[in-house]
Scaffold this motif. Structure first.
Motif, PDB file in Angstrom:
ATOM      1  N   ARG A  64      46.970  43.890  40.520  1.00  0.00           N
ATOM      2  CA  ARG A  64      46.060  42.748  40.358  1.00  0.00           C
ATOM      3  C   ARG A  64      44.634  43.104  40.744  1.00  0.00           C
ATOM      4  O   ARG A  64      43.687  42.777  40.040  1.00  0.00           O
ATOM      5  N   ALA A  67      43.196  45.585  38.207  1.00  0.00           N
ATOM      6  CA  ALA A  67      42.917  44.926  36.925  1.00  0.00           C
ATOM      7  C   ALA A  67      41.635  44.101  37.024  1.00  0.00           C
ATOM      8  O   ALA A  67      40.808  44.106  36.094  1.00  0.00           O
ATOM      9  N   LEU A  68      41.455  43.424  38.142  1.00  0.00           N
ATOM     10  CA  LEU A  68      40.220  42.671  38.360  1.00  0.00           C
ATOM     11  C   LEU A  68      39.024  43.614  38.390  1.00  0.00           C
ATOM     12  O   LEU A  68      37.976  43.328  37.792  1.00  0.00           O
ATOM     13  N   VAL A  70      38.717  46.572  36.937  1.00  0.00           N
ATOM     14  CA  VAL A  70      38.462  47.076  35.587  1.00  0.00           C
ATOM     15  C   VAL A  70      37.722  46.019  34.771  1.00  0.00           C
ATOM     16  O   VAL A  70      36.709  46.313  34.111  1.00  0.00           O
ATOM     17  N   ALA A  71      38.222  44.790  34.807  1.00  0.00           N
ATOM     18  CA  ALA A  71      37.586  43.713  34.037  1.00  0.00           C
ATOM     19  C   ALA A  71      36.151  43.473  34.495  1.00  0.00           C
ATOM     20  O   ALA A  71      35.244  43.309  33.675  1.00  0.00           O
ATOM     21  N   LEU A  72      35.939  43.463  35.792  1.00  0.00           N
ATOM     22  CA  LEU A  72      34.606  43.223  36.338  1.00  0.00           C
ATOM     23  C   LEU A  72      33.666  44.385  36.033  1.00  0.00           C
ATOM     24  O   LEU A  72      32.509  44.180  35.656  1.00  0.00           O
ATOM     25  N   ILE A  74      33.823  46.622  33.512  1.00  0.00           N
ATOM     26  CA  ILE A  74      33.504  46.647  32.083  1.00  0.00           C
ATOM     27  C   ILE A  74      32.670  45.428  31.695  1.00  0.00           C
ATOM     28  O   ILE A  74      31.669  45.548  30.977  1.00  0.00           O
ATOM     29  N   GLY A  75      33.051  44.265  32.203  1.00  0.00           N
ATOM     30  CA  GLY A  75      32.324  43.034  31.865  1.00  0.00           C
ATOM     31  C   GLY A  75      30.877  43.051  32.309  1.00  0.00           C
ATOM     32  O   GLY A  75      29.974  42.699  31.530  1.00  0.00           O
TER      33      GLY A  75
END
Length: 125
Positions: A64, A67-68, A70-72, A74-75
């Motif tokens: 978790r 994943a957060l 990675v998303a943050l 890239i975003g």
């Protein structure tokens, strides 16, 4: 890291990443050229994110948190497309993820060394 600090950490990551290039350059020159301050900030902020606790078994919590991250990573890099004087780079994503992994490893080692019941292996004879 207590999850109540998460909003402040998220704010710092977004603010630092989306700071216009001119302001970022001024801040870098004030801090001095001895260190690559933007890279250090990326690494440290994401290391703090990686060290956060997450509910569930260690492998699930680690998934978790990463994943957060990675998303943050890239975003926020993609959002730099619309910020004057900034542009997204894979290098920054890599630094972010290295920081998140280092923070997560620290959290796992800290938990293991503290000997909390959720981390101890019980052997039945």
């Amino acid at each position: 890291m207590p999850s109540r600090l998460f909003p402040a950490l998220l704010f710092a990551i977004v603010l630092g990443t989306l700071m216009p290039g001119e302001i970022k350059d001024q801040a870098h020159s004030l801090l001095g050229p001895q260190l690559p301050w933007p890279a250090v900030a990326h690494f440290v902020l994401f290391a703090l994110l990686g060290s956060m606790s997450a509910p569930g078994p260690h492998w699930r919590a680690t998934g978790r948190v990463l994943a957060l991250a990675v998303a943050l990573a890239i975003g926020t890099e993609l959002m730099q497309t619309w910020v004057p004087g900034r542009h997204p780079t894979l290098r920054d994503v890599g630094i972010d993820l290295a920081g998140a992994l280092a923070g997560r490893m620290y959290a796992l080692v800290r938990t293991r060394l503290s000997g909390t019941p959720s981390t101890r292996q019980t052997v039945q004879t």
